[in-house]
Design an enzyme around this catalytic site. Sequence first.
Site, PDB file in Angstrom:
ATOM      1  N   ILE A 155       0.849  -1.085   0.011  1.00  0.00           N
ATOM      2  CA  ILE A 155      -0.087  -0.149  -0.031  1.00  0.00           C
ATOM      3  C   ILE A 155       0.968   1.195   0.019  1.00  0.00           C
ATOM      4  O   ILE A 155       0.791   2.343  -0.759  1.00  0.00           O
ATOM      5  CB  ILE A 155      -0.849   0.101   1.329  1.00  0.00           C
ATOM      6  CG1 ILE A 155      -1.886  -1.029   1.115  1.00  0.00           C
ATOM      7  CG2 ILE A 155      -1.756   1.300   1.359  1.00  0.00           C
ATOM      8  CD1 ILE A 155      -2.862  -1.507   2.245  1.00  0.00           C
ATOM      9  N   ASP A 174      10.527   2.618   6.598  1.00  0.00           N
ATOM     10  CA  ASP A 174      10.413   1.360   6.762  1.00  0.00           C
ATOM     11  C   ASP A 174      11.457   0.808   7.212  1.00  0.00           C
ATOM     12  O   ASP A 174      12.420   0.670   6.754  1.00  0.00           O
ATOM     13  CB  ASP A 174       9.945   0.722   5.429  1.00  0.00           C
ATOM     14  CG  ASP A 174       9.356  -0.451   5.390  1.00  0.00           C
ATOM     15  OD1 ASP A 174       9.972  -1.390   6.123  1.00  0.00           O
ATOM     16  OD2 ASP A 174       7.946  -0.747   5.214  1.00  0.00           O
ATOM     17  N   ALA A 234      -4.438   2.830   7.986  1.00  0.00           N
ATOM     18  CA  ALA A 234      -3.466   1.947   8.622  1.00  0.00           C
ATOM     19  C   ALA A 234      -4.358   1.165   9.869  1.00  0.00           C
ATOM     20  O   ALA A 234      -5.176   0.324   9.826  1.00  0.00           O
ATOM     21  CB  ALA A 234      -2.133   1.951   8.874  1.00  0.00           C
ATOM     22  N   ARG A 235      -3.922   1.742  11.057  1.00  0.00           N
ATOM     23  CA  ARG A 235      -4.421   1.351  12.299  1.00  0.00           C
ATOM     24  C   ARG A 235      -4.676   2.386  13.351  1.00  0.00           C
ATOM     25  O   ARG A 235      -3.858   3.162  13.349  1.00  0.00           O
ATOM     26  CB  ARG A 235      -3.497   0.102  12.996  1.00  0.00           C
ATOM     27  CG  ARG A 235      -3.402  -0.980  12.115  1.00  0.00           C
ATOM     28  CD  ARG A 235      -2.091  -1.761  12.181  1.00  0.00           C
ATOM     29  NE  ARG A 235      -2.230  -2.993  11.433  1.00  0.00           N
ATOM     30  CZ  ARG A 235      -1.950  -2.960  10.056  1.00  0.00           C
ATOM     31  NH1 ARG A 235      -1.745  -2.165   9.529  1.00  0.00           N
ATOM     32  NH2 ARG A 235      -2.067  -4.493   9.539  1.00  0.00           N
ATOM     33  N   GLU A 264     -15.125   0.969  16.583  1.00  0.00           N
ATOM     34  CA  GLU A 264     -15.878   1.178  15.345  1.00  0.00           C
ATOM     35  C   GLU A 264     -17.275   0.803  15.389  1.00  0.00           C
ATOM     36  O   GLU A 264     -17.503  -0.504  15.712  1.00  0.00           O
ATOM     37  CB  GLU A 264     -15.098   0.286  14.010  1.00  0.00           C
ATOM     38  CG  GLU A 264     -13.895   1.213  13.954  1.00  0.00           C
ATOM     39  CD  GLU A 264     -13.116   0.641  12.636  1.00  0.00           C
ATOM     40  OE1 GLU A 264     -11.983   1.241  12.433  1.00  0.00           O
ATOM     41  OE2 GLU A 264     -13.519  -0.239  12.118  1.00  0.00           O
ATOM     42  N   HIS A 282     -13.982   3.117   7.731  1.00  0.00           N
ATOM     43  CA  HIS A 282     -13.099   1.814   7.371  1.00  0.00           C
ATOM     44  C   HIS A 282     -13.622   1.210   6.083  1.00  0.00           C
ATOM     45  O   HIS A 282     -13.944  -0.016   6.086  1.00  0.00           O
ATOM     46  CB  HIS A 282     -13.382   0.612   8.466  1.00  0.00           C
ATOM     47  CG  HIS A 282     -12.227  -0.225   8.599  1.00  0.00           C
ATOM     48  ND1 HIS A 282     -11.967  -0.441   9.992  1.00  0.00           N
ATOM     49  CD2 HIS A 282     -11.249  -0.685   7.822  1.00  0.00           C
ATOM     50  CE1 HIS A 282     -10.641  -1.050   9.777  1.00  0.00           C
ATOM     51  NE2 HIS A 282     -10.296  -1.239   8.421  1.00  0.00           N
ATOM     52  N   ILE A 283     -13.339   2.094   5.080  1.00  0.00           N
ATOM     53  CA  ILE A 283     -14.060   1.730   3.706  1.00  0.00           C
ATOM     54  C   ILE A 283     -12.699   1.551   2.653  1.00  0.00           C
ATOM     55  O   ILE A 283     -12.992   1.453   1.265  1.00  0.00           O
ATOM     56  CB  ILE A 283     -15.123   2.771   3.086  1.00  0.00           C
ATOM     57  CG1 ILE A 283     -14.361   4.053   2.775  1.00  0.00           C
ATOM     58  CG2 ILE A 283     -16.298   2.678   3.721  1.00  0.00           C
ATOM     59  CD1 ILE A 283     -15.027   5.290   2.371  1.00  0.00           C
TER      60      ILE A 283
END
Length: 314
Positions: A155, A174, A234-235, A264, A282-283
């Site tokens: 992603i 990263d 992401a989170r 959620e 969350h789509i």
Amino acid sequence: MGRVLITPRSLTASPPPELGRLREAGHDLIFSTPGEMPGEAELLELVPEVDGWLAGVEPVSPAVIAAANRLSVISRNGSGVDNLPMAVLEKRGIKIARAMAANATGVAELAVGLTVAACRHLPEVCHGVRDGGWPRPKGREIEGAVVGVLGAGAIGRKVAGIFAEFGADVLAVDPCRPDLGRLAGRVRYVDLPELLERSDIITLHCPATADGSPLIDAAALARMRKGAILVNTARAGLIDEAALVAALDAGRIAAYATDVFVLEPPAAGGLAAHPKVIATSHIGGLTDESVRRATDQAVDNLLACLGGTLDAAG
């Protein structure tokens, strides 16, 4: 042959034809409540005597795994496993299979869309025009901006490539520093402090930290450029929400655009209601194409573990 539990909201609301391959292979399908994220109580009722589980992002407790007396495999329709009790699953010998990169395009495109919405104040403009006004706030351009991408997996690399095409100066963080391929020379790896200090826009595409602590905490927010935009597809746990609200209130962070929340749907009046927050439900991976790819991979993984043919659909 076996019983397979289906719990992702995108699959229970409107079961796609890809699930038919499980039935063709002789498996019985059991669905959680359509379109809803199952809680622990519902999962405890569903998991006994289940052989396989096509799982979404619903939290799975050790108690649920203990009740799953026949479970041999959990197949995620995505790549994340933060919601699963990995130590318990490993001890039980339950296999975890993931649909790697299946929803990368959908999530990446949403992240870019949220960034554009924040840069151009689109929610404010849309609501103003709808209410009969004519708001014309001055926005900012992505071309020439410094964009920091936290996480260079499937992603993150897609997002980095899009922003590079926009003409942004793209930085990436990263720990594994995967090969950038065609992005080499257009995206540059840096360390986290440099990314935080230089970026006008920061977008998150990384897993949760090993200890579950937020990656963007008060100290990280203090290092960010004044007026920066923060995007999170992401989170939710990557962000210290209390520290973020303080930074938004103080004007240090111009906007927070997010597709993920700790709870959620989020509680009314919380972070999602903040005037500087753009919130979606969350789509990220909820496109026809992403759902199809993820379901195909998840079904392949189940068939490989439970038995059946991988090309039963032809």
